[in-house]
Design a protein around this motif. Structure first.
Motif, PDB file in Angstrom:
ATOM      1  N   GLN A   1      -7.540 -12.833  67.479  1.00  0.00           N
ATOM      2  CA  GLN A   1      -8.637 -12.509  68.422  1.00  0.00           C
ATOM      3  C   GLN A   1      -9.325 -13.734  69.021  1.00  0.00           C
ATOM      4  N   THR A   2      -9.398 -14.829  68.261  1.00  0.00           N
ATOM      5  CA  THR A   2     -10.101 -16.009  68.785  1.00  0.00           C
ATOM      6  C   THR A   2      -9.330 -16.670  69.937  1.00  0.00           C
ATOM      7  N   SER A   3      -8.123 -16.186  70.204  1.00  0.00           N
ATOM      8  CA  SER A   3      -7.313 -16.803  71.266  1.00  0.00           C
ATOM      9  C   SER A   3      -7.939 -16.646  72.651  1.00  0.00           C
ATOM     10  N   THR A   4      -8.714 -15.583  72.871  1.00  0.00           N
ATOM     11  CA  THR A   4      -9.308 -15.434  74.210  1.00  0.00           C
ATOM     12  C   THR A   4     -10.340 -16.535  74.460  1.00  0.00           C
ATOM     13  N   SER A   5     -11.116 -16.857  73.438  1.00  0.00           N
ATOM     14  CA  SER A   5     -12.085 -17.948  73.616  1.00  0.00           C
ATOM     15  C   SER A   5     -11.347 -19.283  73.799  1.00  0.00           C
ATOM     16  N   LYS A   6     -10.234 -19.436  73.087  1.00  0.00           N
ATOM     17  CA  LYS A   6      -9.449 -20.673  73.254  1.00  0.00           C
ATOM     18  C   LYS A   6      -8.906 -20.766  74.685  1.00  0.00           C
ATOM     19  N   LEU A   7      -8.412 -19.649  75.211  1.00  0.00           N
ATOM     20  CA  LEU A   7      -7.905 -19.652  76.593  1.00  0.00           C
ATOM     21  C   LEU A   7      -9.002 -20.095  77.560  1.00  0.00           C
ATOM     22  N   ARG A   8     -10.193 -19.561  77.383  1.00  0.00           N
ATOM     23  CA  ARG A   8     -11.300 -19.934  78.288  1.00  0.00           C
ATOM     24  C   ARG A   8     -11.582 -21.427  78.225  1.00  0.00           C
ATOM     25  N   ARG A   9     -11.568 -21.955  76.991  1.00  0.00           N
ATOM     26  CA  ARG A   9     -11.865 -23.391  76.842  1.00  0.00           C
ATOM     27  C   ARG A   9     -10.748 -24.253  77.416  1.00  0.00           C
ATOM     28  N   VAL A  10      -9.494 -23.809  77.239  1.00  0.00           N
ATOM     29  CA  VAL A  10      -8.368 -24.583  77.802  1.00  0.00           C
ATOM     30  C   VAL A  10      -8.419 -24.525  79.330  1.00  0.00           C
ATOM     31  N   ARG A  11      -8.713 -23.344  79.885  1.00  0.00           N
ATOM     32  CA  ARG A  11      -8.768 -23.235  81.358  1.00  0.00           C
ATOM     33  C   ARG A  11      -9.832 -24.172  81.924  1.00  0.00           C
TER      34      ARG A  11
ATOM     35  N   ASP B   1      -9.202 -27.091  84.480  1.00  0.00           N
ATOM     36  CA  ASP B   1      -9.883 -27.138  85.779  1.00  0.00           C
ATOM     37  C   ASP B   1     -10.429 -28.543  86.038  1.00  0.00           C
ATOM     38  N   GLU B   2     -10.743 -29.240  84.949  1.00  0.00           N
ATOM     39  CA  GLU B   2     -11.248 -30.603  85.112  1.00  0.00           C
ATOM     40  C   GLU B   2     -10.117 -31.624  85.282  1.00  0.00           C
ATOM     41  N   PHE B   3      -9.066 -31.498  84.468  1.00  0.00           N
ATOM     42  CA  PHE B   3      -8.044 -32.562  84.443  1.00  0.00           C
ATOM     43  C   PHE B   3      -6.771 -32.246  85.218  1.00  0.00           C
ATOM     44  N   ASN B   4      -6.494 -30.973  85.461  1.00  0.00           N
ATOM     45  CA  ASN B   4      -5.272 -30.590  86.181  1.00  0.00           C
ATOM     46  C   ASN B   4      -5.416 -29.151  86.696  1.00  0.00           C
ATOM     47  N   PRO B   5      -6.183 -29.003  87.781  1.00  0.00           N
ATOM     48  CA  PRO B   5      -6.546 -27.652  88.239  1.00  0.00           C
ATOM     49  C   PRO B   5      -5.363 -26.771  88.632  1.00  0.00           C
ATOM     50  N   THR B   6      -4.242 -27.347  89.029  1.00  0.00           N
ATOM     51  CA  THR B   6      -3.119 -26.493  89.460  1.00  0.00           C
ATOM     52  C   THR B   6      -2.220 -26.076  88.297  1.00  0.00           C
ATOM     53  N   CYS B   7      -2.541 -26.549  87.094  1.00  0.00           N
ATOM     54  CA  CYS B   7      -1.694 -26.255  85.926  1.00  0.00           C
ATOM     55  C   CYS B   7      -1.739 -24.765  85.567  1.00  0.00           C
ATOM     56  N   ASP B   8      -0.577 -24.209  85.241  1.00  0.00           N
ATOM     57  CA  ASP B   8      -0.517 -22.826  84.767  1.00  0.00           C
ATOM     58  C   ASP B   8      -0.998 -22.744  83.324  1.00  0.00           C
ATOM     59  N   LEU B   9      -1.601 -21.600  82.976  1.00  0.00           N
ATOM     60  CA  LEU B   9      -2.012 -21.341  81.593  1.00  0.00           C
ATOM     61  C   LEU B   9      -1.284 -20.089  81.100  1.00  0.00           C
ATOM     62  N   GLU B  10      -0.473 -20.278  80.076  1.00  0.00           N
ATOM     63  CA  GLU B  10       0.363 -19.197  79.549  1.00  0.00           C
ATOM     64  C   GLU B  10      -0.150 -18.779  78.175  1.00  0.00           C
ATOM     65  N   VAL B  11      -0.003 -17.499  77.859  1.00  0.00           N
ATOM     66  CA  VAL B  11      -0.371 -17.001  76.532  1.00  0.00           C
ATOM     67  C   VAL B  11       0.837 -16.285  75.959  1.00  0.00           C
ATOM     68  N   ASP B  12       1.021 -16.394  74.643  1.00  0.00           N
ATOM     69  CA  ASP B  12       2.245 -15.869  74.014  1.00  0.00           C
ATOM     70  C   ASP B  12       1.932 -15.348  72.614  1.00  0.00           C
ATOM     71  N   GLY B  13       2.171 -14.050  72.418  1.00  0.00           N
ATOM     72  CA  GLY B  13       2.070 -13.469  71.089  1.00  0.00           C
ATOM     73  C   GLY B  13       1.067 -12.334  70.991  1.00  0.00           C
ATOM     74  N   GLY B  14       1.570 -11.133  70.684  1.00  0.00           N
ATOM     75  CA  GLY B  14       0.678 -10.008  70.422  1.00  0.00           C
ATOM     76  C   GLY B  14       0.005  -9.434  71.655  1.00  0.00           C
ATOM     77  N   VAL B  15       0.546  -9.732  72.829  1.00  0.00           N
ATOM     78  CA  VAL B  15      -0.064  -9.183  74.043  1.00  0.00           C
ATOM     79  C   VAL B  15       0.595  -7.848  74.375  1.00  0.00           C
ATOM     80  N   ALA B  16      -0.253  -6.855  74.686  1.00  0.00           N
ATOM     81  CA  ALA B  16       0.216  -5.511  75.040  1.00  0.00           C
ATOM     82  C   ALA B  16      -0.762  -4.936  76.057  1.00  0.00           C
ATOM     83  N   ALA B  17      -0.555  -3.675  76.427  1.00  0.00           N
ATOM     84  CA  ALA B  17      -1.395  -3.089  77.489  1.00  0.00           C
ATOM     85  C   ALA B  17      -2.884  -3.096  77.113  1.00  0.00           C
ATOM     86  N   HIS B  18      -3.190  -2.961  75.807  1.00  0.00           N
ATOM     87  CA  HIS B  18      -4.607  -2.867  75.423  1.00  0.00           C
ATOM     88  C   HIS B  18      -5.366  -4.186  75.523  1.00  0.00           C
TER      89      HIS B  18
END
Ligand code: DX5
Ligand code: ZN
Length: 228
Positions: A156-166, A170-187
Protein backbone atom coordinates in the motif's frame (compact mmCIF):
# COMPACT_ATOMS: atom_id res chain seq x y z
CA UNK A 1 5.68 26.49 -10.40
CA UNK A 2 6.01 23.00 -11.81
CA UNK A 3 3.55 22.27 -14.58
CA UNK A 4 2.69 18.61 -14.75
CA UNK A 5 2.98 17.04 -18.18
CA UNK A 6 -0.12 15.20 -19.30
CA UNK A 7 1.04 11.71 -20.12
CA UNK A 8 -1.31 9.14 -21.59
CA UNK A 9 -1.63 6.03 -19.44
CA UNK A 10 0.04 3.02 -21.04
CA UNK A 11 -0.95 -0.50 -20.02
CA UNK A 12 1.82 -3.08 -20.22
CA UNK A 13 0.61 -6.67 -19.78
CA UNK A 14 3.21 -8.93 -18.20
CA UNK A 15 3.22 -12.37 -19.80
CA UNK A 16 4.46 -13.97 -16.56
CA UNK A 17 1.09 -15.58 -15.79
CA UNK A 18 0.21 -16.34 -19.43
CA UNK A 19 0.30 -19.89 -20.81
CA UNK A 20 3.89 -20.22 -22.04
CA UNK A 21 2.80 -23.03 -24.32
CA UNK A 22 0.66 -20.49 -26.20
CA UNK A 23 2.88 -17.46 -25.84
CA UNK A 24 2.44 -16.04 -29.35
CA UNK A 25 -1.36 -16.27 -29.01
CA UNK A 26 -1.25 -14.69 -25.54
CA UNK A 27 0.74 -11.75 -26.88
CA UNK A 28 -1.53 -11.39 -29.92
CA UNK A 29 -4.58 -11.28 -27.60
CA UNK A 30 -3.01 -8.47 -25.60
CA UNK A 31 -2.25 -6.53 -28.77
CA UNK A 32 -5.79 -7.04 -30.08
CA UNK A 33 -7.17 -5.95 -26.68
CA UNK A 34 -5.40 -2.60 -26.90
CA UNK A 35 -2.24 -3.19 -24.83
CA UNK A 36 0.29 -0.40 -25.30
CA UNK A 37 3.41 -2.51 -24.79
CA UNK A 38 4.40 -5.99 -23.65
CA UNK A 39 6.27 -6.40 -20.35
CA UNK A 40 8.75 -9.29 -20.16
CA UNK A 41 10.03 -10.45 -16.75
CA UNK A 42 13.51 -11.92 -16.93
CA UNK A 43 14.55 -13.64 -13.67
CA UNK A 44 17.84 -15.35 -12.92
CA UNK A 45 17.23 -17.27 -9.69
CA UNK A 46 19.83 -15.10 -7.95
CA UNK A 47 18.56 -11.55 -7.82
CA UNK A 48 15.10 -13.01 -7.31
CA UNK A 49 14.07 -16.48 -6.12
CA UNK A 50 12.61 -17.54 -9.45
CA UNK A 51 13.84 -18.33 -12.97
CA UNK A 52 11.93 -17.39 -16.11
CA UNK A 53 13.48 -16.95 -19.55
CA UNK A 54 16.24 -15.29 -21.56
CA UNK A 55 16.78 -13.62 -24.93
CA UNK A 56 15.40 -16.58 -26.92
CA UNK A 57 11.88 -16.06 -25.56
CA UNK A 58 12.15 -12.30 -26.03
CA UNK A 59 13.03 -12.94 -29.69
CA UNK A 60 10.00 -15.24 -30.03
CA UNK A 61 7.73 -12.53 -28.59
CA UNK A 62 9.34 -10.02 -30.95
CA UNK A 63 8.17 -12.16 -33.87
CA UNK A 64 4.63 -12.37 -32.44
CA UNK A 65 3.83 -8.65 -32.08
CA UNK A 66 4.64 -5.21 -33.39
CA UNK A 67 4.21 -3.64 -29.91
CA UNK A 68 7.20 -2.27 -28.01
CA UNK A 69 8.89 -4.79 -25.71
CA UNK A 70 9.55 -3.58 -22.17
CA UNK A 71 12.16 -5.98 -20.78
CA UNK A 72 12.44 -6.02 -16.97
CA UNK A 73 15.77 -7.55 -16.00
CA UNK A 74 15.57 -9.02 -12.49
CA UNK A 75 19.10 -10.37 -12.75
CA UNK A 76 22.42 -9.80 -11.04
CA UNK A 77 24.98 -7.96 -13.20
CA UNK A 78 22.51 -7.11 -15.97
CA UNK A 79 25.35 -5.42 -17.87
CA UNK A 80 26.41 -8.89 -19.04
CA UNK A 81 23.18 -9.44 -20.99
CA UNK A 82 22.25 -6.06 -22.44
CA UNK A 83 23.58 -6.68 -25.95
CA UNK A 84 21.87 -10.08 -26.12
CA UNK A 85 18.46 -8.63 -25.20
CA UNK A 86 18.94 -5.70 -27.60
CA UNK A 87 19.64 -8.18 -30.40
CA UNK A 88 16.58 -10.18 -29.37
CA UNK A 89 14.44 -7.11 -30.09
CA UNK A 90 13.94 -5.33 -26.76
CA UNK A 91 12.63 -1.78 -27.16
CA UNK A 92 13.51 -0.81 -23.62
CA UNK A 93 15.41 -2.47 -20.79
CA UNK A 94 14.98 -1.83 -17.10
CA UNK A 95 17.71 -2.84 -14.65
CA UNK A 96 17.48 -2.89 -10.88
CA UNK A 97 19.73 -0.36 -9.24
CA UNK A 98 20.31 -2.96 -6.49
CA UNK A 99 21.78 -5.39 -9.05
CA UNK A 100 24.54 -3.48 -10.83
CA UNK A 101 27.65 -1.91 -9.36
CA UNK A 102 28.16 0.86 -11.92
CA UNK A 103 24.63 1.93 -12.67
CA UNK A 104 25.54 4.92 -14.83
CA UNK A 105 27.74 2.75 -17.03
CA UNK A 106 24.99 0.14 -17.35
CA UNK A 107 22.47 2.82 -18.34
CA UNK A 108 24.91 4.11 -20.97
CA UNK A 109 25.29 0.58 -22.28
CA UNK A 110 21.52 0.27 -22.73
CA UNK A 111 21.36 3.56 -24.62
CA UNK A 112 24.33 2.59 -26.80
CA UNK A 113 22.56 -0.66 -27.62
CA UNK A 114 19.74 1.48 -29.09
CA UNK A 115 17.18 0.87 -26.33
CA UNK A 116 15.23 3.02 -23.90
CA UNK A 117 16.89 2.89 -20.49
CA UNK A 118 14.93 2.19 -17.33
CA UNK A 119 15.91 1.71 -13.69
CA UNK A 120 13.88 -0.18 -11.10
CA UNK A 121 13.67 0.16 -7.32
CA UNK A 122 12.71 -2.61 -4.95
CA UNK A 123 10.04 -1.72 -2.36
CA UNK A 124 12.63 -1.11 0.37
CA UNK A 125 14.99 1.03 -1.73
CA UNK A 126 14.80 4.73 -0.83
CA UNK A 127 14.00 7.12 -3.66
CA UNK A 128 17.07 9.23 -2.88
CA UNK A 129 19.05 6.61 -4.84
CA UNK A 130 17.47 8.08 -7.99
CA UNK A 131 18.70 11.61 -7.66
CA UNK A 132 22.02 11.40 -9.54
CA UNK A 133 20.98 8.89 -12.19
CA UNK A 134 17.50 10.17 -13.05
CA UNK A 135 18.60 12.71 -15.72
CA UNK A 136 20.10 9.84 -17.74
CA UNK A 137 17.12 7.49 -17.96
CA UNK A 138 13.86 7.30 -19.93
CA UNK A 139 11.89 5.41 -17.28
CA UNK A 140 11.81 4.73 -13.56
CA UNK A 141 10.05 1.60 -12.34
CA UNK A 142 8.69 1.51 -8.79
CA UNK A 143 8.16 -2.08 -7.65
CA UNK A 144 4.95 -2.39 -5.69
CA UNK A 145 5.69 -6.02 -4.69
CA UNK A 146 8.98 -7.76 -3.96
CA UNK A 147 10.06 -8.94 -7.41
CA UNK A 148 10.02 -12.63 -8.28
CA UNK A 149 6.42 -13.77 -8.73
CA UNK A 150 3.15 -12.74 -10.29
CA UNK A 151 -0.08 -12.56 -8.31
CA UNK A 152 1.28 -10.93 -5.14
CA UNK A 153 -0.44 -8.28 -3.10
CA UNK A 154 0.15 -4.59 -3.80
CA UNK A 155 2.20 -2.93 -1.04
CA UNK A 156 0.00 0.00 0.00
CA UNK A 157 2.81 2.48 0.69
CA UNK A 158 3.74 2.30 -3.00
CA UNK A 159 1.27 5.04 -3.94
CA UNK A 160 3.02 7.52 -1.66
CA UNK A 161 6.36 6.38 -3.10
CA UNK A 162 5.06 6.97 -6.64
CA UNK A 163 4.04 10.52 -5.71
CA UNK A 164 7.46 11.23 -4.23
CA UNK A 165 9.29 9.75 -7.24
CA UNK A 166 7.12 11.75 -9.67
CA UNK A 167 7.96 14.91 -7.76
CA UNK A 168 11.67 14.14 -7.90
CA UNK A 169 11.43 13.40 -11.63
CA UNK A 170 9.50 16.61 -12.28
CA UNK A 171 12.53 18.37 -10.87
CA UNK A 172 15.37 16.37 -12.45
CA UNK A 173 13.87 14.78 -15.58
CA UNK A 174 10.31 15.93 -16.32
CA UNK A 175 9.86 13.84 -19.49
CA UNK A 176 10.81 10.58 -17.74
CA UNK A 177 8.17 7.84 -17.64
CA UNK A 178 7.09 6.44 -14.27
CA UNK A 179 6.17 2.76 -14.28
CA UNK A 180 4.59 0.67 -11.52
CA UNK A 181 4.79 -3.13 -11.33
CA UNK A 182 3.15 -5.63 -9.00
CA UNK A 183 -0.32 -6.25 -7.60
CA UNK A 184 -2.10 -3.79 -9.87
CA UNK A 185 -5.69 -4.66 -10.82
CA UNK A 186 -8.94 -2.85 -11.63
CA UNK A 187 -9.54 -1.92 -7.97
CA UNK A 188 -6.30 0.03 -7.57
CA UNK A 189 -5.18 1.08 -11.07
CA UNK A 190 -6.93 4.44 -10.62
CA UNK A 191 -4.90 5.06 -7.45
CA UNK A 192 -1.55 4.40 -9.11
CA UNK A 193 -2.45 6.59 -12.09
CA UNK A 194 -3.51 9.43 -9.80
CA UNK A 195 -0.23 8.97 -7.90
CA UNK A 196 1.69 9.77 -11.09
CA UNK A 197 2.40 6.41 -12.73
CA UNK A 198 1.89 6.49 -16.50
CA UNK A 199 3.16 3.02 -17.49
CA UNK A 200 1.20 0.34 -15.65
CA UNK A 201 2.37 -3.28 -15.60
CA UNK A 202 -0.43 -5.77 -15.07
CA UNK A 203 0.14 -9.53 -14.98
CA UNK A 204 -2.43 -11.71 -13.23
CA UNK A 205 -5.22 -9.16 -13.70
CA UNK A 206 -4.78 -9.54 -17.48
CA UNK A 207 -3.96 -13.25 -17.82
CA UNK A 208 -6.35 -15.21 -15.61
CA UNK A 209 -9.15 -17.76 -15.69
CA UNK A 210 -11.90 -15.30 -14.86
CA UNK A 211 -12.16 -13.31 -18.07
CA UNK A 212 -10.61 -13.01 -21.49
CA UNK A 213 -7.54 -10.84 -21.97
CA UNK A 214 -9.64 -8.44 -24.00
CA UNK A 215 -12.28 -8.09 -21.24
CA UNK A 216 -9.64 -7.63 -18.56
CA UNK A 217 -7.88 -4.93 -20.57
CA UNK A 218 -11.16 -3.10 -21.17
CA UNK A 219 -11.94 -3.17 -17.42
CA UNK A 220 -8.48 -1.92 -16.53
CA UNK A 221 -8.64 0.88 -19.09
CA UNK A 222 -12.01 2.02 -17.75
CA UNK A 223 -10.81 1.93 -14.14
CA UNK A 224 -7.57 3.74 -15.03
CA UNK A 225 -9.50 6.59 -16.55
CA UNK A 226 -12.07 6.93 -13.77
CA UNK A 227 -11.76 10.04 -11.62
CA UNK A 228 -12.32 8.45 -8.19
C1 DX5 B 1 7.08 -9.40 -10.47
C2 DX5 B 1 7.12 -9.00 -11.91
C3 DX5 B 1 5.83 -8.46 -12.40
C4 DX5 B 1 4.69 -9.44 -12.34
C5 DX5 B 1 3.43 -8.67 -12.12
O1 DX5 B 1 8.34 -9.71 -10.05
O2 DX5 B 1 8.10 -8.00 -12.14
O3 DX5 B 1 5.94 -7.89 -13.70
O4 DX5 B 1 4.55 -10.22 -13.47
O5 DX5 B 1 2.41 -9.57 -11.88
P1 DX5 B 1 1.11 -9.15 -11.09
O6 DX5 B 1 0.46 -8.04 -11.87
O7 DX5 B 1 0.30 -10.40 -11.06
O8 DX5 B 1 1.53 -8.71 -9.73
ZN1 ZN C 1 8.05 -6.87 -14.09
Amino acid sequence: MITRMARPTQIAPSILTADFGQLAAAVAEAEAGGADLIHLDVMDGRFVPNITFGPGVVAAVRRATSLSLDVHLMVEEPERYIDAFAQAGATGMTVHLEATRHLHRTVQQIVEAGCRAGIALNPSTPIEALREISPFVDLVLVMSVNPGFGGQQFIQTSTSKLRRVRKLLDEFNPTCDLEVDGGVAAHNIGDVVRSGANVIVVGSAVYNEERSVEENLALLRLAAESRE
